[in-house]
Design an enzyme around this catalytic site. Structure first.
Site, PDB file in Angstrom:
ATOM      1  N   ASN A   9       0.855  -1.211   0.076  1.00 46.28           N
ATOM      2  CA  ASN A   9      -0.028  -0.035   0.103  1.00 46.28           C
ATOM      3  C   ASN A   9       0.989   1.339  -0.071  1.00 46.28           C
ATOM      4  O   ASN A   9       1.549   1.572   1.121  1.00 46.28           O
ATOM      5  CB  ASN A   9      -0.834  -0.056   1.177  1.00 46.28           C
ATOM      6  CG  ASN A   9      -1.746   1.059   1.416  1.00 46.28           C
ATOM      7  OD1 ASN A   9      -1.769   2.077   0.477  1.00 46.28           O
ATOM      8  ND2 ASN A   9      -2.254   1.372   2.682  1.00 46.28           N
ATOM      9  N   LYS A  11       0.281   4.134  -0.382  1.00 46.28           N
ATOM     10  CA  LYS A  11      -0.188   5.473   0.214  1.00 46.28           C
ATOM     11  C   LYS A  11       0.134   6.594  -0.704  1.00 46.28           C
ATOM     12  O   LYS A  11      -0.043   6.463  -1.876  1.00 46.28           O
ATOM     13  CB  LYS A  11       0.126   5.785   1.536  1.00 46.28           C
ATOM     14  CG  LYS A  11       0.076   4.346   2.231  1.00 46.28           C
ATOM     15  CD  LYS A  11       0.045   4.644   3.894  1.00 46.28           C
ATOM     16  CE  LYS A  11       0.046   3.412   4.558  1.00 46.28           C
ATOM     17  NZ  LYS A  11       0.060   3.602   6.078  1.00 46.28           N
ATOM     18  N   HIS A  94      -9.501   2.032   4.454  1.00 41.41           N
ATOM     19  CA  HIS A  94      -8.545   2.049   5.148  1.00 41.41           C
ATOM     20  C   HIS A  94      -8.487   2.868   6.422  1.00 41.41           C
ATOM     21  O   HIS A  94      -9.239   3.845   6.337  1.00 41.41           O
ATOM     22  CB  HIS A  94      -7.364   2.525   4.186  1.00 41.41           C
ATOM     23  CG  HIS A  94      -5.683   2.370   5.001  1.00 41.41           C
ATOM     24  ND1 HIS A  94      -5.352   3.259   5.816  1.00 41.41           N
ATOM     25  CD2 HIS A  94      -4.931   1.463   5.031  1.00 41.41           C
ATOM     26  CE1 HIS A  94      -4.156   2.931   6.401  1.00 41.41           C
ATOM     27  NE2 HIS A  94      -3.887   1.767   5.767  1.00 41.41           N
ATOM     28  N   GLU A  96      -6.984   5.127   7.714  1.00 39.12           N
ATOM     29  CA  GLU A  96      -6.420   6.650   7.420  1.00 39.12           C
ATOM     30  C   GLU A  96      -7.526   7.191   6.781  1.00 39.12           C
ATOM     31  O   GLU A  96      -7.846   8.482   6.930  1.00 39.12           O
ATOM     32  CB  GLU A  96      -5.309   6.706   6.501  1.00 39.12           C
ATOM     33  CG  GLU A  96      -4.126   6.370   7.173  1.00 39.12           C
ATOM     34  CD  GLU A  96      -2.762   5.852   6.416  1.00 39.12           C
ATOM     35  OE1 GLU A  96      -2.760   5.955   5.332  1.00 39.12           O
ATOM     36  OE2 GLU A  96      -1.827   5.340   7.031  1.00 39.12           O
ATOM     37  N   GLU A 166      -5.943  -4.727  10.036  1.00 41.66           N
ATOM     38  CA  GLU A 166      -5.060  -3.824  10.564  1.00 41.66           C
ATOM     39  C   GLU A 166      -5.177  -2.836  11.869  1.00 41.66           C
ATOM     40  O   GLU A 166      -5.994  -1.960  11.807  1.00 41.66           O
ATOM     41  CB  GLU A 166      -4.775  -2.642   9.418  1.00 41.66           C
ATOM     42  CG  GLU A 166      -4.563  -3.457   7.900  1.00 41.66           C
ATOM     43  CD  GLU A 166      -3.780  -2.035   7.187  1.00 41.66           C
ATOM     44  OE1 GLU A 166      -2.563  -2.717   6.617  1.00 41.66           O
ATOM     45  OE2 GLU A 166      -4.436  -0.956   6.886  1.00 41.66           O
ATOM     46  N   GLY A 172       2.367   2.172  10.943  1.00 38.25           N
ATOM     47  CA  GLY A 172       3.370   3.180  10.583  1.00 38.25           C
ATOM     48  C   GLY A 172       4.018   3.572  12.011  1.00 38.25           C
ATOM     49  O   GLY A 172       4.759   4.669  11.896  1.00 38.25           O
ATOM     50  N   SER A 212       2.918  -2.168  10.328  1.00 33.54           N
ATOM     51  CA  SER A 212       4.392  -2.152  10.534  1.00 33.54           C
ATOM     52  C   SER A 212       4.873  -3.860  10.338  1.00 33.54           C
ATOM     53  O   SER A 212       5.696  -4.351  10.889  1.00 33.54           O
ATOM     54  CB  SER A 212       4.909  -1.821  11.934  1.00 33.54           C
ATOM     55  OG  SER A 212       4.301  -0.399  12.217  1.00 33.54           O
TER      56      SER A 212
HETATM   57  P1  PGA Z   1       2.747   0.161   7.681  1.00 37.96           P
HETATM   58  O1  PGA Z   1       1.152   0.514   6.882  1.00 37.96           O
HETATM   59  O2  PGA Z   1       3.174  -0.972   7.057  1.00 37.96           O
HETATM   60  O3  PGA Z   1       3.601   1.250   7.175  1.00 37.96           O
HETATM   61  O4  PGA Z   1       2.403   0.226   9.011  1.00 37.96           O
HETATM   62  C1  PGA Z   1       0.361  -0.474   6.672  1.00 37.96           C
HETATM   63  C2  PGA Z   1      -1.010   0.050   6.097  1.00 37.96           C
HETATM   64  O5  PGA Z   1      -1.292   1.261   6.391  1.00 37.96           O
HETATM   65  O6  PGA Z   1      -1.519  -0.617   5.011  1.00 37.96           O
END
Ligand code: PGA
Length: 249
Positions: A9, A11, A94, A96, A166, A172, A212
């Site tokens: 992903n 982003k 997601h 976010e 998630e 993150g 992560s």
């Molecule tokens: P990350 O993000 O691996 O940077 O923690 C995962 C995601 O948001 O899909």
């Protein structure tokens, strides 16, 4: 044992020129992967990445889509626009988007239904916040997200759905869920899907872990019986890290 679906992903990262070189680097390195490889890229990278991945085993995904086919929805992209552009997967809901863009279980459902109707494979994200986990609400939150977010998705349609569990606190932050936490929570999600669709559909369903995941912890996470793959943010932006995850099991 299923193979795994490893999805990057990206982003809001990578200019089209950068996307082209990242994918060019990935292509030979994942060519012999036994797992399914997906990169979910910004809209402006789609044309470049679709062209660059042609004839390879890398599948292309987007990061959102609207629930209408067309109309006065400034700034939105419809599922059929993605299909025509050569996209196969689309991330929906997601955390976010839920946190910053007003995404709700109802809009997640609408987008998922529309994506499925257009022939896309939605990667539907669910997960609890730190407060919710610490307050002992993890299962309640996940059950709600699943029951409302999939309320009108049929058992047949579930064959084209991927779910990404998630935990929001792990995204993150460098704070990965332990293998046991991730496995147990995904097992719980699968139980809820089994109640809705029956055990057979729930067993066949791909449920990824995200938050992560990196080249260091992927092998252990992906060895857990409930974890059918990963949705990877930060580590998917670096070819050697993403390749190590793709090949981790
Ligand atoms: P990350 O993000 O691996 O940077 O923690 C995962 C995601 O948001 O899909």
């Amino acid at each position: 044992m299923k193979n795994k679906i490893i999805a990057g992903n990206w982003k809001m990262n990578k200019l089209a020129s950068e996307a082209k070189s990242l994918v060019a680097e990935l292509k030979p390195l994942v060519a012999d992967a036994k797992n399914t490889v997906v990169v979910c890229v910004p809209y402006t990278d789609i044309a470049t990445v679709v062209a660059e991945t042609k004839g390879s085993n890398i599948h292309v995904g987007a990061q959102n889509c609207h629930w209408k086919e067309s109309g006065a929805f400034t700034g939105e992209i419809s599922p059929s626009m993605l299909v025509e552009a050569g996209v196969e997967y689309v991330v929906i809901g997601h955390s976010e988007r839920r946190a910053y863009f007003g995404e709700t279980d109802a809009t997640v459902l609408a987008r998922t239904k529309a994506a499925l109707a257009a022939g896309l494979k939605p990667i539907v994200c669910i997960g609890e916040t730190l407060d919710e986990r610490q307050g002992g609400k993890t299962e309640e939150v996940l059950a709600r997200q699943i029951k409302l977010g999939f309320a009108e998705v049929s058992a047949e349609e579930m064959a084209n759905v991927v779910v990404a569990y998630e935990p929001v606190w792990a995204i993150g932050t460098g704070m990965t869920a332990t293998c046991e936490q991730a496995n147990e929570t995904i097992g719980y999600c699968r139980k809820v899907f089994a109640e809705m669709y029956g055990q057979k559909v729930a067993d066949a369903l791909y449920i990824q872990y995200g938050g992560s995941m990196n080249d260091k912890n992927a092998a252990e996470l992906l060895s857990m019986p409930e974890i059918d793959g990963g949705l990877i943010g930060g580590a998917s932006l670096v070819a050697e890290k993403f390749v190590a995850i793709v090949k981790a099991n």
